[in-house]
Design an enzyme around this catalytic site. Structure first.
Site, PDB file in Angstrom:
ATOM      1  N   ASP A  31       0.982  -1.192   0.043  1.00  8.77           N
ATOM      2  CA  ASP A  31       0.027  -0.063   0.025  1.00  8.77           C
ATOM      3  C   ASP A  31       0.932   1.220   0.015  1.00  8.77           C
ATOM      4  OD1 ASP A  31      -2.108   2.206   0.795  1.00  8.77           O
ATOM      5  OD2 ASP A  31      -3.145   0.375   1.377  1.00  8.77           O
ATOM      6  N   LEU A  33      -0.060   4.038   0.919  1.00  6.97           N
ATOM      7  CA  LEU A  33      -0.590   4.952   2.025  1.00  6.97           C
ATOM      8  C   LEU A  33      -1.104   6.404   1.450  1.00  6.97           C
ATOM      9  CD1 LEU A  33       1.679   4.326   4.829  1.00  6.97           C
ATOM     10  CD2 LEU A  33      -0.351   3.248   4.441  1.00  6.97           C
ATOM     11  N   SER A  34      -1.303   6.435   0.140  1.00  8.70           N
ATOM     12  CA  SER A  34      -1.900   7.670  -0.443  1.00  8.70           C
ATOM     13  C   SER A  34      -3.183   7.797  -0.163  1.00  8.70           C
ATOM     14  CB  SER A  34      -1.829   7.651  -2.054  1.00  8.70           C
ATOM     15  OG  SER A  34      -2.655   6.359  -2.532  1.00  8.70           O
ATOM     16  N   ALA A  81      -5.678  -1.829  -4.584  1.00  8.39           N
ATOM     17  CA  ALA A  81      -5.107  -0.317  -4.881  1.00  8.39           C
ATOM     18  C   ALA A  81      -5.505   0.035  -6.076  1.00  8.39           C
ATOM     19  CB  ALA A  81      -3.404  -0.621  -4.934  1.00  8.39           C
ATOM     20  N   LYS A  84     -10.246   6.015  -6.574  1.00  5.26           N
ATOM     21  CA  LYS A  84     -11.569   5.818  -6.491  1.00  5.26           C
ATOM     22  C   LYS A  84     -12.680   6.668  -6.327  1.00  5.26           C
ATOM     23  CE  LYS A  84     -12.014   4.782  -1.329  1.00  5.26           C
ATOM     24  NZ  LYS A  84     -12.513   3.949  -0.369  1.00  5.26           N
ATOM     25  N   SER A 124     -16.490  -3.227  -9.750  1.00  4.05           N
ATOM     26  CA  SER A 124     -17.744  -2.414  -9.134  1.00  4.05           C
ATOM     27  C   SER A 124     -18.952  -2.568  -9.792  1.00  4.05           C
ATOM     28  CB  SER A 124     -17.236  -0.836  -9.169  1.00  4.05           C
ATOM     29  OG  SER A 124     -18.069   0.059  -8.890  1.00  4.05           O
ATOM     30  N   TYR A 149     -13.202   6.816 -13.579  1.00  2.00           N
ATOM     31  CA  TYR A 149     -13.084   5.957 -12.629  1.00  2.00           C
ATOM     32  C   TYR A 149     -13.708   4.362 -13.026  1.00  2.00           C
ATOM     33  CZ  TYR A 149     -14.622   3.067  -8.329  1.00  2.00           C
ATOM     34  OH  TYR A 149     -14.995   1.940  -7.830  1.00  2.00           O
ATOM     35  N   LYS A 153     -12.307   0.367 -14.295  1.00  2.17           N
ATOM     36  CA  LYS A 153     -12.784  -1.019 -13.695  1.00  2.17           C
ATOM     37  C   LYS A 153     -13.223  -1.696 -14.957  1.00  2.17           C
ATOM     38  CE  LYS A 153     -12.452  -0.144  -9.504  1.00  2.17           C
ATOM     39  NZ  LYS A 153     -11.292  -0.551  -8.681  1.00  2.17           N
ATOM     40  N   PHE A 178     -21.276  -3.694  -4.735  1.00  2.00           N
ATOM     41  CA  PHE A 178     -22.275  -2.518  -4.684  1.00  2.00           C
ATOM     42  C   PHE A 178     -21.992  -1.635  -3.557  1.00  2.00           C
ATOM     43  CE2 PHE A 178     -25.501  -3.854  -7.981  1.00  2.00           C
ATOM     44  CZ  PHE A 178     -24.546  -5.106  -8.401  1.00  2.00           C
ATOM     45  N   LEU A 200     -22.252   8.240   0.783  1.00  2.00           N
ATOM     46  CA  LEU A 200     -23.000   8.702   1.909  1.00  2.00           C
ATOM     47  C   LEU A 200     -23.256   8.280   3.471  1.00  2.00           C
ATOM     48  CD1 LEU A 200     -25.995   9.597   2.322  1.00  2.00           C
ATOM     49  CD2 LEU A 200     -26.743   7.306   1.817  1.00  2.00           C
ATOM     50  N   GLY A 294     -24.869  12.516 -12.605  1.00  2.00           N
ATOM     51  CA  GLY A 294     -24.130  10.902 -12.920  1.00  2.00           C
ATOM     52  C   GLY A 294     -25.001   9.804 -11.895  1.00  2.00           C
TER      53      GLY A 294
END
Ligand code: UD1
Length: 335
Positions: A31, A33-34, A81, A84, A124, A149, A153, A178, A200, A294
């Protein structure tokens, strides 16, 4: 069996590392760590009593990955990674394509050098695009997205599919998530984005903690029962367990499979707000605002394939998700 988890300090990655360690897997985390904090590795150790090997490293660093593969016998990869943030990807498409595609392809190249043939990919529901009817089924033909993004995927799914065509003894599982929410029961891991949350549940949690004044619900005039959007929210621990089942499947199979990880139920924004209020015995200030560009009115998973192929189904309730999300947010806010 040793599993390399990229993005293993992130939200879904860290919960998956916990489940892997508890199930007795050897785990190596890569990772950069960004978008995660180093102390997540300590928290994983506190929860499981085991410390995964950890490399602070960008997945586009080919020599770095070679070093990891030389130092550990890696049997499988779970690749989380990635950048997102949907809105940011619209403003910085090149950065998203470069980062997400390059890291997946670099990983595949290094796997090939070291003879590693099992790849579980963090995809996704966004790959079902704006035009498919819900519930979404894995065999739907229109695989497309509405943001850079999301397209990363779609493209990585394509790359893995073509790679399997060329290397039929390889196994790639494309997990289409989901909406994961909630936290580990310990309250030590959770969704803790930098800055103002886009999603959310982290937004709700910050309102509950008094760090943000009120929630704005994006749109109250959708063609849904209460006018707000419906999504398929699933507990992040269920999602993490889904990765274990995918790995078990990959151990004994070759080829490529796309699999939804969702509950199969639609829950509206208002229903989630009220469930959070009820589960945590509080009132959440909110207003109904304009729609967000969107957003789709409603979608959820057809969850049958995961059940059939992996024997996996979500077990946590919306109440569990809301309670655990608040436990984590409370601790993070020092309450
Ligand atoms: C988004 C992405 C999706 C990505 C996922 C995880 C879009 C269009 N989709 O899903 O590709 O995989 O995040 O990162 O961005 N909402 C509010 N107020 C808020 C925040 C959200 O009302 O302050 C509503 C949204 O309108 C939506 C629901 O809550 O109806 C869920 O939103 P969010 O958590 O951002 O997830 P998605 O948009 O479904």
């Amino acid at each position: 069996m040793n599993v390399l988890v990229t993005g293993g300090a992130g939200y879904i990655g860290s919960h998956t590392v916990v489940e892997l360690l508890n199930a007795g897997y050897g785990v190596v985390v890569v990772d950069d760590l960004s978008n995660a904090k180093a102390d997540v590795i300590d928290r994983i150790e506190t929860i499981t009593g085991k410390r995964p090997a950890f490399y602070e490293m960008d997945c586009k660093d080919k020599d770095g990955l070679r070093k990891v593969f030389s130092e550990h016998k890696i049997d499988a990869i779970i690749h989380f990674a990635a950048f997102k943030a949907v809105g940011e990807s619209v403003r910085k498409p090149l950065e998203y394509y470069r980062n997400n595609l390059d890291s997946a392809m670099t990983m595949l190249e290094v796997m090939e050098e070291f003879g590693c043939k099992k790849f579980v990919f963090s995809s996704s529901a966004t790959v079902y695009g704006p035009n498919n009817p819900h519930p979404y089924k894995e065999d739907m033909k229109a695989i497309e997205s509405s943001s850079p993004y999301g397209w990363t995927k779609v493209m990585i799914e394509r790359i893995l599919t073509d790679y399997v065509t060329a290397h039929p003894d390889f196994c790639a599982v494309l997990l289409r998530y989901f909406n994961p929410i909630g936290s580990h029961d310990s309250g030590l891991l959770g969704d803790d984005p930098n800055g103002i949350p886009n999603n959310l549940m982290p937004y709700i949690a910050r309102v509950a903690a008094g760090q943000l004044e009120k929630l704005t619900i994006f749109g109250g005039d959708y063609p849904t029962p209460d006018g707000t959007c419906q999504r398929d929210y699933l507990h992040v621990v269920d999602l993490a367990v889904g990765h274990l089942r995918a790995l078990e499947y990959a151990k004994d199979h070759e080829g490529v499979e796309a699999v939804n990880l969702g509950t199969g139920n639609g829950v509206s924004v208002l229903e989630l707000v009220h469930a959070f209020e009820k589960a945590n015995n509080m009132k959440l200030p909110y207003v109904i605002g304009p729609r967000r560009d969107g957003d789709l009115p409603a979608f959820w998973a057809d969850a049958e394939k995961a059940k059939k192929l992996f024997g996996w189904e979500a077990t946590h309730t919306v109440e569990d998700m809301c309670r655990s999300a608040w436990e984590f947010a409370k601790k993070s806010a020092g309450k």
